[in-house]
Structures are given as C-alpha cells and as structure tokens.
Design an enzyme around this catalytic site. Structure first.
Site, PDB file in Angstrom:
ATOM      1  N   HIS A 163       0.866  -1.186   0.000  1.00 35.46           N
ATOM      2  CA  HIS A 163       0.000   0.000   0.000  1.00 35.46           C
ATOM      3  C   HIS A 163       0.897   1.228   0.000  1.00 35.46           C
ATOM      4  O   HIS A 163       1.693   1.441   0.917  1.00 35.46           O
ATOM      5  CB  HIS A 163      -0.906   0.012   1.223  1.00 35.46           C
ATOM      6  CG  HIS A 163      -1.869   1.162   1.225  1.00 35.46           C
ATOM      7  ND1 HIS A 163      -3.146   1.063   0.712  1.00 35.46           N
ATOM      8  CD2 HIS A 163      -1.734   2.449   1.642  1.00 35.46           C
ATOM      9  CE1 HIS A 163      -3.761   2.223   0.843  1.00 35.46           C
ATOM     10  NE2 HIS A 163      -2.923   3.096   1.398  1.00 35.46           N
ATOM     11  N   CYS A 164       0.764   2.041  -1.045  1.00 37.49           N
ATOM     12  CA  CYS A 164       1.627   3.208  -1.205  1.00 37.49           C
ATOM     13  C   CYS A 164       0.910   4.450  -0.675  1.00 37.49           C
ATOM     14  O   CYS A 164      -0.139   4.836  -1.211  1.00 37.49           O
ATOM     15  CB  CYS A 164       1.993   3.396  -2.679  1.00 37.49           C
ATOM     16  SG  CYS A 164       3.104   4.795  -2.963  1.00 37.49           S
ATOM     17  N   PRO A 165       1.445   5.106   0.360  1.00 43.90           N
ATOM     18  CA  PRO A 165       0.777   6.325   0.858  1.00 43.90           C
ATOM     19  C   PRO A 165       0.885   7.486  -0.113  1.00 43.90           C
ATOM     20  O   PRO A 165       0.039   8.391  -0.089  1.00 43.90           O
ATOM     21  CB  PRO A 165       1.517   6.611   2.166  1.00 43.90           C
ATOM     22  CG  PRO A 165       2.851   5.967   2.003  1.00 43.90           C
ATOM     23  CD  PRO A 165       2.628   4.758   1.153  1.00 43.90           C
TER      24      PRO A 165
END
Length: 459
Positions: free
Chosen positions: A251-253
């Site tokens: 999950h890429c912020p």
C-alpha cells in the site's frame, strides 16, 4: 592400709563445691554424693577432717532436688527443640509444596500457550511482527487518514519544480543554448513530464483489482480470514483499504492506493520516469546550482560587510542592497530545485531498482518475504524452491508490461502512454476465478506448463 588409701577420694578444693552449687547440681544446703559418704564410712578420721575443712558430711546431705529440677528443665528444653524442629520441617515441606505448585502451573501455562500458538513456520520474524503489531496498527490508521495529504504533497512538490523550470531555467536556456540543445531540452523535458503525469494519474485512479465477494464454490481458492470471502492465489488483505487485493505488492501512501494487479505497471512507470526526470534536472542544472550557491555565499558576505559599514553611518548614508529580490529568489530557487531533485533521484532510484529486480524474478514485495521463508524451509529438507509464477526474466517483463514481442515492448510500453493490462497474470487469475473481471481478451500463459498451485496464504 592399702585399702584405706584406695578408698580415700582425692582432695578437692572448696571452690569446686561452690561451682556445683552455682550449676544447680547441689542443693542450697550443700548436698553431697555417694562417693563422699562412702569415703566417710571407710575413714572416719578423714570425715572429721572434711567437716573441719568446711565440706559437708553425708549426714547433712538433703534429698536430690537439684538433679530432678535439672532433668525437668532438660526435658522441657528437649520438648521445645523438638517442637521447633517440627515446625521448621513443616514449613519447609509447605515451601517446597508451594514451589512445586508454581512450577506445575508455569509448565501448564507454557504448554497451553504453545498448543494455541504453535506453528511450524514460526520464527524470529513472526515474533518481531507480533511485537510491532501496535505500531503497524497506528501506521495503518495514520496512513489511511493522511493519504490525501501525501498525494497533495507530491503534486505540490512536482508543480513547484515545473514552475521553477518554466520561470527561471527555460528563459536562460533559450538565451544561452544552441538551437539543437534547445530542441533536445524542450522535447525530452515535455515528454518526461507527460509520462510522469499520466502514470501518476493512472496509478492513483486505477483499482488494483479485488476478488469477488460472493461465496461461490471455487476450487483451489482459500478463504480470507478477515473478509471471509474467496481469496485467489497471490491475493493478500490490505489492512489500510480493508479489502483483499489481487497480486498485492504494497500500500503506497504517496498514491493513497494499493499497488496490485492492475496498477502495478503504472506505479513502476511513475517511479521510473520520475527518477529519470530528477536525474535530468540534477545533471542539467549542476552548473547553475554551483553558480547560484556561490552567489548566495557572496550575498551573505556582502550583507555582513554592509551591516558593519551601516553600523558606523546614519540612516541616510546606508548603501542600497547589492542584490535585488528577484536575483535572490532566482538563486535560491535553483538551489532548491537541485537539492530536491537529487534527493528524490537517490531515494526513488533505489526503490525503482528494487522493484525492477522483483519484476525480473516474477515476485512482489510480499511474495519476496514468503518465498524467502519457503526457500529456507525447503533448503533444510534438501529441496530446491521454484517460484511457480516466474516464467524467466524476459518473459516476466512481457507479462508485467502486457506485450508479446520485443518491438512492442519498447514502442508501446516505454515510449508512449499505454493502458494495456498485464498479460499472463490476468489469464492465470481468471483461470482460477471466473468472477475476477473481463477475461475474454486474456491471452494464454507464456511458457507455462499447467496451473501453478494455489498457496493458501492469509493476510
């Protein structure tokens, strides 16, 4: 005569009787023993001598009350000592019994804990993950709420760099460079900017792909313990999105989105072109950065000298500033551009190389850790681990970019923006789950012999 000498006891000093009286062996009136009375009967003259010497005679000895008192005190002392030893022995038994009970409870609790949490795959990494679970929970919730802030930060920083290039650097390039270099900078710079904007937009807006939520009878598909829904192979649960993601990488912020099956290529392309753009700005602006940094240092020196001169003059005699506001802003903007682009190029370049290596091996970031543990486990048994989703280095890139032939690999996927879906992975996922998506355009797998086993992996 010899008998009298043998029967006569040895003379004793008067102090011995006093010592016996103090010990309580004799009575208060000075009682005697049988040996003394016998000696008195055997030799009356010596008995008279004893009386003359101050020693008691047998006729004057009272009953043996001192010896009886001594024995009673001894019996009482022995009874007290036996009672004390019995209490000590009883306390020791109770203490040992308490220690044994605590030890039994400890072993029982340890056995219950191991029976509830036992797993043959448990190692130091699992224990460390369990200890850091509160930290992960905090990071998940913070990332969920601050994802929009990170996206706005990326857009703001990128826009600031583009504005500096157009306002400060482009006029200088048009004035100083040759026409050939001007065409090169204009063409490459705008192409790189278009690729960055396109792939970032697609990575944000494209869904990574989710498995069907309907509880159908799917063969070879496990059930997610959090979604309680079918979970195809290479699918993992994202705790931030609270959904299962097909072929999840992470999950890429900075995208506020998961990187999965359908947007993994957009994410990697964005990282690649952003790194290329930062390297381009760093190399092209190196000379400008050196000049701007020297000008800023010169500004500081002249400002210090000006303040020293102004301290000895009146307000009307203060000299005007050496550098204008526009010159200061220009030099500081060039320094800001070079420092930011160089930092991003180093950090994002390392991330891009890492993902390129994973793509070459046909793995994701999560599968890399799973495969490493599986490789170590099989190595202990003397077996060799083989990744069932790796088709070879070149074919893995074809699958990732969604192309068939090498010419299209360069033309469609690298030179121009494309929205081609992944090739083999999509067909493989559709073959294991009929409800994943539209699979009518899926091509057959490349160099694959049969469907790979569906590993039952949770979370």
């Amino acid at each position: 005569m010899q008998r009298d000498i043998l029967a006569t006891p040895a003379p004793q000093p008067p102090g011995a009787w006093a010592h016996l009286l103090q010990l309580g062996i004799l009575g208060s009136s000075g009682s005697c023993t049988t040996g003394i009375s016998a000696s008195g009967r055997g030799n009356p003259s010596r008995g008279t001598a004893r009386q003359q010497g101050g020693l008691p005679t047998p006729s004057s000895c009272p009953p043996r009350r001192g010896a009886a008192g001594m024995r009673s005190r001894q019996r009482m002392f022995a009874a007290v000592m036996r009672l004390l030893l019995k209490c000590l022995r009883l306390g020791r038994r109770r203490r040992f019994k308490l220690v044994r009970q605590v030890e039994q409870l400890w072993h029982y609790g340890h056995l219950c804990l191991r029976s509830l949490l036992y797993n043959s795959f448990t190692n130091g990494d699992v224990v460390l993950d369990s200890l850091f679970e509160p930290v992960y929970w905090l990071v998940d919730h913070v990332t969920r709420w601050f994802g929009v802030v990170f996206v706005a930060l990326v857009i703001g920083l990128t826009s600031s760099i583009v504005a500096i290039v157009y306002i400060c650097l482009l006029p200088l390039i048009l004035q100083t460079y040759t026409p050939a270099w001007i065409c090169w900078h204009l063409a490459y710079g705008h192409w790189n900017l278009i690729m960055i904007v396109f792939h970032y937009y697609m990575a944000i807006t494209t869904s990574p792909g989710h498995p069907p939520q309907a509880k159908n009878d799917l063969t070879g598909v496990s059930i997610c313990r959090k979604c309680i829904a079918p979970k195809p192979a290479r699918t993992h649960h994202c705790s931030i999105c609270n959904r299962c993601v097909l072929k999840m990488d992470h999950h890429c912020p900075w995208l506020n989105n998961c990187v999965g099956h359908y947007n993994h290529r957009y994410f990697f392309s964005f990282c690649l072109f952003m790194t290329m753009g930062c390297i381009y700005c760093s190399i092209s602006g190196w000379e400008m950065f050196r000049d701007a940094y020297a000008a800023i240092e010169r500004m500081k020196l002249l400002e210090k000298e000006r303040l020293q001169v102004a301290a000895n003059q009146t307000y009307y005699q203060t000299p005007p500033p050496t550098f204008s506001f526009r010159q200061r802003a220009f030099h500081k903007s060039v320094v800001y551009l070079w420092v930011l682009c160089s930092s991003v190029a180093l950090a994002l370049g390392a991330l891009t190389l890492w993902h390129a290596a994973l793509i070459t091996r046909g793995e994701t970031s999560i599968e890399r850790h799973i495969n490493r543990k599986e490789r170590q486990r099989l190595q202990k048994k003397g077996k060799v681990f083989r990744n069932p989703y790796s088709y070879g280095s070149w074919d893995n890139w074809k699958v990732f970019l969604g192309v068939d032939v090498p010419s299209l690999l360069v033309q469609s996927s690298c030179a121009f923006p494309q929205t081609t879906a992944p090739l083999c992975s999509k067909a493989r996922l559709c073959s294991s789950s009929q409800s994943v998506g539209d699979c009518h355009d899926a091509r057959p797998p490349l160099t694959c012999s049969g469907n790979p086993p569906h590993a039952k992996q949770d979370g």
